[in-house]
Design a protein around this motif. Structure first.
Motif, mmCIF file in Angstrom:
data_model
loop_
_atom_site.group_PDB
_atom_site.id
_atom_site.type_symbol
_atom_site.label_atom_id
_atom_site.label_comp_id
_atom_site.label_asym_id
_atom_site.label_seq_id
_atom_site.Cartn_x
_atom_site.Cartn_y
_atom_site.Cartn_z
ATOM 1 N N SER A 113 15.719 -6.034 -1.480
ATOM 2 C CA SER A 113 15.433 -5.902 0.246
ATOM 3 C C SER A 113 14.416 -5.181 0.605
ATOM 4 C CB SER A 113 16.642 -4.166 0.809
ATOM 5 O OG SER A 113 15.498 -3.152 0.507
ATOM 6 N N ARG A 114 13.920 -5.740 2.159
ATOM 7 C CA ARG A 114 12.825 -5.856 3.353
ATOM 8 C C ARG A 114 12.812 -3.979 3.333
ATOM 9 N NH1 ARG A 114 11.721 -10.299 7.311
ATOM 10 N NH2 ARG A 114 12.957 -11.932 7.353
ATOM 11 N N ASP A 115 14.142 -3.677 2.615
ATOM 12 C CA ASP A 115 13.168 -2.109 2.737
ATOM 13 C C ASP A 115 13.341 -1.146 1.596
ATOM 14 O OD1 ASP A 115 13.069 -2.831 6.232
ATOM 15 O OD2 ASP A 115 15.161 -2.559 5.494
ATOM 16 N N GLY A 116 12.832 -1.284 1.016
ATOM 17 C CA GLY A 116 12.406 -0.641 -0.425
ATOM 18 C C GLY A 116 13.591 -0.547 -1.464
ATOM 19 N N PRO A 157 16.101 3.175 4.116
ATOM 20 C CA PRO A 157 15.810 3.721 5.420
ATOM 21 C C PRO A 157 16.262 1.613 6.151
ATOM 22 C CG PRO A 157 14.156 3.706 3.126
ATOM 23 C CD PRO A 157 15.414 3.688 2.909
ATOM 24 N N ILE A 158 15.699 1.895 6.910
ATOM 25 C CA ILE A 158 16.521 0.116 7.456
ATOM 26 C C ILE A 158 14.966 -0.353 8.369
ATOM 27 C CG2 ILE A 158 17.936 0.707 8.987
ATOM 28 C CD1 ILE A 158 19.564 -2.059 8.077
ATOM 29 N N TYR A 166 15.913 5.428 -7.728
ATOM 30 C CA TYR A 166 15.462 6.046 -6.475
ATOM 31 C C TYR A 166 15.484 7.161 -5.207
ATOM 32 C CZ TYR A 166 14.829 0.297 -6.073
ATOM 33 O OH TYR A 166 13.583 -0.430 -7.079
ATOM 34 N N THR A 167 16.449 8.180 -6.737
ATOM 35 C CA THR A 167 17.103 9.202 -5.856
ATOM 36 C C THR A 167 15.974 10.406 -5.605
ATOM 37 O OG1 THR A 167 18.435 9.519 -7.727
ATOM 38 C CG2 THR A 167 18.477 11.714 -6.259
ATOM 39 N N ASP A 168 14.217 10.110 -6.055
ATOM 40 C CA ASP A 168 13.571 11.561 -5.523
ATOM 41 C C ASP A 168 12.263 10.281 -4.395
ATOM 42 O OD1 ASP A 168 11.952 13.324 -6.052
ATOM 43 O OD2 ASP A 168 10.300 11.979 -6.576
ATOM 44 N N SER A 169 12.461 9.306 -4.752
ATOM 45 C CA SER A 169 11.580 8.649 -3.011
ATOM 46 C C SER A 169 12.739 8.453 -2.187
ATOM 47 C CB SER A 169 11.360 7.456 -3.603
ATOM 48 O OG SER A 169 10.482 6.629 -4.942
ATOM 49 N N LEU A 170 13.641 8.241 -2.482
ATOM 50 C CA LEU A 170 14.679 8.792 -0.703
ATOM 51 C C LEU A 170 14.524 9.851 -0.343
ATOM 52 C CD1 LEU A 170 17.851 5.778 -1.470
ATOM 53 C CD2 LEU A 170 16.149 5.415 -0.652
ATOM 54 N N LEU A 171 14.792 10.390 -1.271
ATOM 55 C CA LEU A 171 14.941 12.096 -0.840
ATOM 56 C C LEU A 171 13.908 12.480 -0.481
ATOM 57 C CD1 LEU A 171 15.840 14.896 -0.423
ATOM 58 C CD2 LEU A 171 15.307 15.627 -2.902
ATOM 59 N N ARG A 172 12.143 11.723 -0.757
ATOM 60 C CA ARG A 172 11.295 12.563 -0.057
ATOM 61 C C ARG A 172 10.958 11.621 0.939
ATOM 62 N NH1 ARG A 172 6.966 10.262 -4.206
ATOM 63 N NH2 ARG A 172 5.480 11.253 -2.632
ATOM 64 N N THR A 173 11.129 10.434 0.851
ATOM 65 C CA THR A 173 11.616 9.802 2.540
ATOM 66 C C THR A 173 12.583 10.465 4.133
ATOM 67 O OG1 THR A 173 11.131 7.502 1.062
ATOM 68 C CG2 THR A 173 11.521 7.401 3.523
ATOM 69 N N SER A 174 13.679 10.616 3.078
ATOM 70 C CA SER A 174 13.881 11.089 4.274
ATOM 71 C C SER A 174 13.856 12.781 4.444
ATOM 72 C CB SER A 174 15.457 11.313 3.351
ATOM 73 O OG SER A 174 15.531 12.755 2.595
ATOM 74 N N GLN A 175 12.858 13.337 4.431
ATOM 75 C CA GLN A 175 12.054 14.274 4.505
ATOM 76 C C GLN A 175 11.424 14.572 5.380
ATOM 77 O OE1 GLN A 175 11.971 16.622 0.466
ATOM 78 N NE2 GLN A 175 14.092 17.118 0.458
ATOM 79 N N GLY A 176 10.453 13.204 5.812
ATOM 80 C CA GLY A 176 9.501 12.871 5.724
ATOM 81 C C GLY A 176 8.295 12.215 5.971
ATOM 82 N N GLU A 177 7.782 12.319 4.445
ATOM 83 C CA GLU A 177 6.930 11.651 3.711
ATOM 84 C C GLU A 177 6.172 10.078 4.289
ATOM 85 O OE1 GLU A 177 5.870 12.557 -0.235
ATOM 86 O OE2 GLU A 177 7.539 14.371 -0.436
ATOM 87 N N GLU A 178 5.913 9.918 5.037
ATOM 88 C CA GLU A 178 5.168 8.695 4.180
ATOM 89 C C GLU A 178 4.548 7.345 3.542
ATOM 90 O OE1 GLU A 178 2.933 8.077 8.112
ATOM 91 O OE2 GLU A 178 4.115 9.177 9.025
ATOM 92 N N ASN A 179 5.161 6.401 3.274
ATOM 93 C CA ASN A 179 4.213 5.641 2.467
ATOM 94 C C ASN A 179 4.563 5.559 1.072
ATOM 95 O OD1 ASN A 179 2.901 4.256 4.951
ATOM 96 N ND2 ASN A 179 1.160 5.665 3.994
ATOM 97 N N ASN A 235 0.771 -1.341 -0.221
ATOM 98 C CA ASN A 235 0.042 -0.093 0.156
ATOM 99 C C ASN A 235 1.074 1.003 0.024
ATOM 100 O OD1 ASN A 235 -2.614 -1.264 0.408
ATOM 101 N ND2 ASN A 235 -2.460 -1.817 1.997
ATOM 102 N N THR A 236 2.375 1.397 -0.553
ATOM 103 C CA THR A 236 3.145 2.514 -0.526
ATOM 104 C C THR A 236 2.996 3.130 -2.108
ATOM 105 O OG1 THR A 236 4.902 1.380 -0.687
ATOM 106 C CG2 THR A 236 4.275 1.277 1.402
ATOM 107 N N GLU A 237 3.718 4.107 -1.916
ATOM 108 C CA GLU A 237 2.945 4.571 -3.068
ATOM 109 C C GLU A 237 4.000 4.015 -4.180
ATOM 110 O OE1 GLU A 237 5.312 8.008 -5.108
ATOM 111 O OE2 GLU A 237 3.549 9.331 -4.299
ATOM 112 N N TYR A 238 4.772 2.844 -4.137
ATOM 113 C CA TYR A 238 6.147 2.857 -5.175
ATOM 114 C C TYR A 238 5.495 0.690 -4.942
ATOM 115 C CZ TYR A 238 9.415 0.354 -6.837
ATOM 116 O OH TYR A 238 11.115 0.041 -8.113
#
Length: 448
Positions: free
Chosen positions: A412-415, A141-142, A104-117, A74-77
């Motif tokens: 991986s287990r983490d995206g 993420p881990i 993954y550049t954009d997705s990892l950046l958004r994740t690090s900026q606090g966006e969820e899922n 159910n994540t965006e990805y």
């Protein structure tokens, strides 16, 4: 008046006795923990679990993949690639292309900026900084589950291997390391360095007491101080560093500074040339005791030169632990031919920030080889003669052949999904159904 004096004296005596007994109790408790750890290691529980996994390698791999996809469906990805419709490995490979770092550049950046899922369910509690060997350092993420698997399949296994192959090697372990520089993303998510501190608490009872460090101390001052404490103890049975290149730096610093180190051990002080804050200097020097006898021993050994110096400095030394990263086989070979002659150099795991890949069950072998850790990531392999293609066909673990080279792909287990890690490996054999691999080189196309 006399009663008051006696009472004060009695209280002081009791306080000193309690402090002394407190130290003794702490020593006993620490030793008890160590003994319990050694008893647990001797059972080789985690090594046996790994062996059992390798008998059902294909089934475990598919199970790990489907669990991961279901967790993040159910994540965006996950919605983009219809994870909910994936029924098996084949359908996953048809729906999802092979990926590289830049995907993954954009997705990892958004994740690090606090966006969820985005890549993973919810918000990650921690990020791990990649080694940046492609010039594109980032943070991935881990999850707690993934961190636990790294410990159970990695550190727990190789400690049992060491305990079996080198009895007594874990009695006195000294680790050379710089304090981890933990910072936070813009959203406040902790970013820990690779190799991370994930297993630090798991292994802390095995290490010699930590040397005091101040944030203003330079890398040279930290390493010099660690060398000072390691050289004071002739009974060390194992040395550990994060990487072999760092171990070379340790012995290079020792060669440059040995005269000053010997003088400090003789006098029980820390060199005045080191710009260490007074409070930290006092903490360090309170742990030092003048030792002219040990200083004389060290001086005599240094005078003989640095070939084979490790075994001469620490006669009980059985093994040196360090991870062989891409291209560090030269560092390992130089150490084996110089400072660490006659000492096994053991690279315990094949691991990246993106995930644990393998564990080395043969610590006495000169060339590191690793059994793949089947519960950590899902593995695919690209035949090396097809690795220049953008979307080549891949093989699963049951399809690879001994003596052939492959580019490694992990989910991986983490995206990270069907992610071309960039490493080229050779399959050297099998542990039951799980491939045994050795690292060959890193692909020049990595990350692009």
């Amino acid at each position: 008046m006399y009663f008051f004096i006696i009472s004060v004296g009695t209280c002081v005596g009791i306080l000193l006795l309690l402090l002394w007994n407190g130290r003794r109790v702490n020593q006993w408790m620490s030793e008890l923990k160590r003994r319990r750890s050694f008893k647990a290691l001797s059972r080789e529980k985690h090594r046996k679990n790994l062996d059992q996994d390798t008998r059902d390698a294909q089934e475990i791999q598919e199970k790990i993949l489907l669990e991961s996809l279901d967790k993040h469906r159910n994540t965006e990805y996950g919605l983009k690639y219809s994870f909910r419709d994936v029924e098996d490995v084949s359908s996953f490979q048809k729906k999802h292309p092979l990926t590289r770092h830049n995907d993954y550049t954009d997705s990892l950046l958004r994740t690090s900026q606090g966006e969820e899922n985005i890549l993973v369910q919810g918000r990650p509690s921690v990020l791990v900084a990649t080694a940046g060997t492609s010039g594109n350092q980032t943070a991935v993420p881990i999850s707690n589950e993934s961190a636990t698997e790294r410990i159970l399949q990695g550190a727990a296994v190789y400690l049992e291997v060491i305990n079996n192959a080198f009895p007594g090697a874990l009695e006195k372990v000294f680790k050379f390391t710089f304090p981890p520089s933990i910072h936070h993303s813009d959203a406040g998510i902790p970013i820990i360095p690779y190799p991370s501190t994930l297993s630090a608490n798991f292994m802390k009872d095995l290490y010699s007491p930590a040397v005091p460090v101040h944030p203003t101390m330079s890398y040279h001052e930290i390493l010099y101080t660690q060398l000072l404490f390691s050289l004071r103890d002739p009974d060390l049975s194992m040395l550990e560093t994060n990487f072999f290149w760092f171990l070379r730096y340790v012995f290079s610093t020792c060669e440059d500074c040995w005269e000053s180190l010997v003088t400090d051990i003789q006098k029980g002080r820390l060199s005045s040339e080191l710009k260490v804050p007074l409070e930290t200097r006092k903490q360090i020097e309170d742990m030092l005791v003048p030792d002219a006898s040990r200083a004389a021993e060290l001086h005599a050994q240094f005078q003989k030169g640095f070939h084979g110096i490790a075994k001469r400095l620490w006669p009980k030394l059985q093994v040196v632990l360090a991870v062989e990263s891409g291209g560090s086989d030269l560092d390992r070979q130089i150490l084996q031919d110089s400072a660490c002659q006659s000492i096994p150099l053991y690279s315990p795991t094949y691991c990246a920030a993106e995930g644990l890949c393998g564990v080395n069950l043969w610590p006495k072998e000169e060339i590191p080889q690793y059994v793949l850790c089947l519960r950590s990531v899902f593995f695919e392999f690209i035949p090396v003669d097809m690795s220049e293609q953008e979307q080549p066909s891949t093989l699963c673990i049951q399809d690879v052949s001994a003596d052939k080279a492959y580019e490694l792909v992990i989910t991986s287990r983490d995206g990270l999904y069907r992610y071309r890690l960039g490493d080229v490996l050779q399959v050297t054999g099998f542990n039951n159904q799980s491939p045994i691999v050795k690292f060959l080189y890193r692909s020049i196309l990595w990350g692009f």
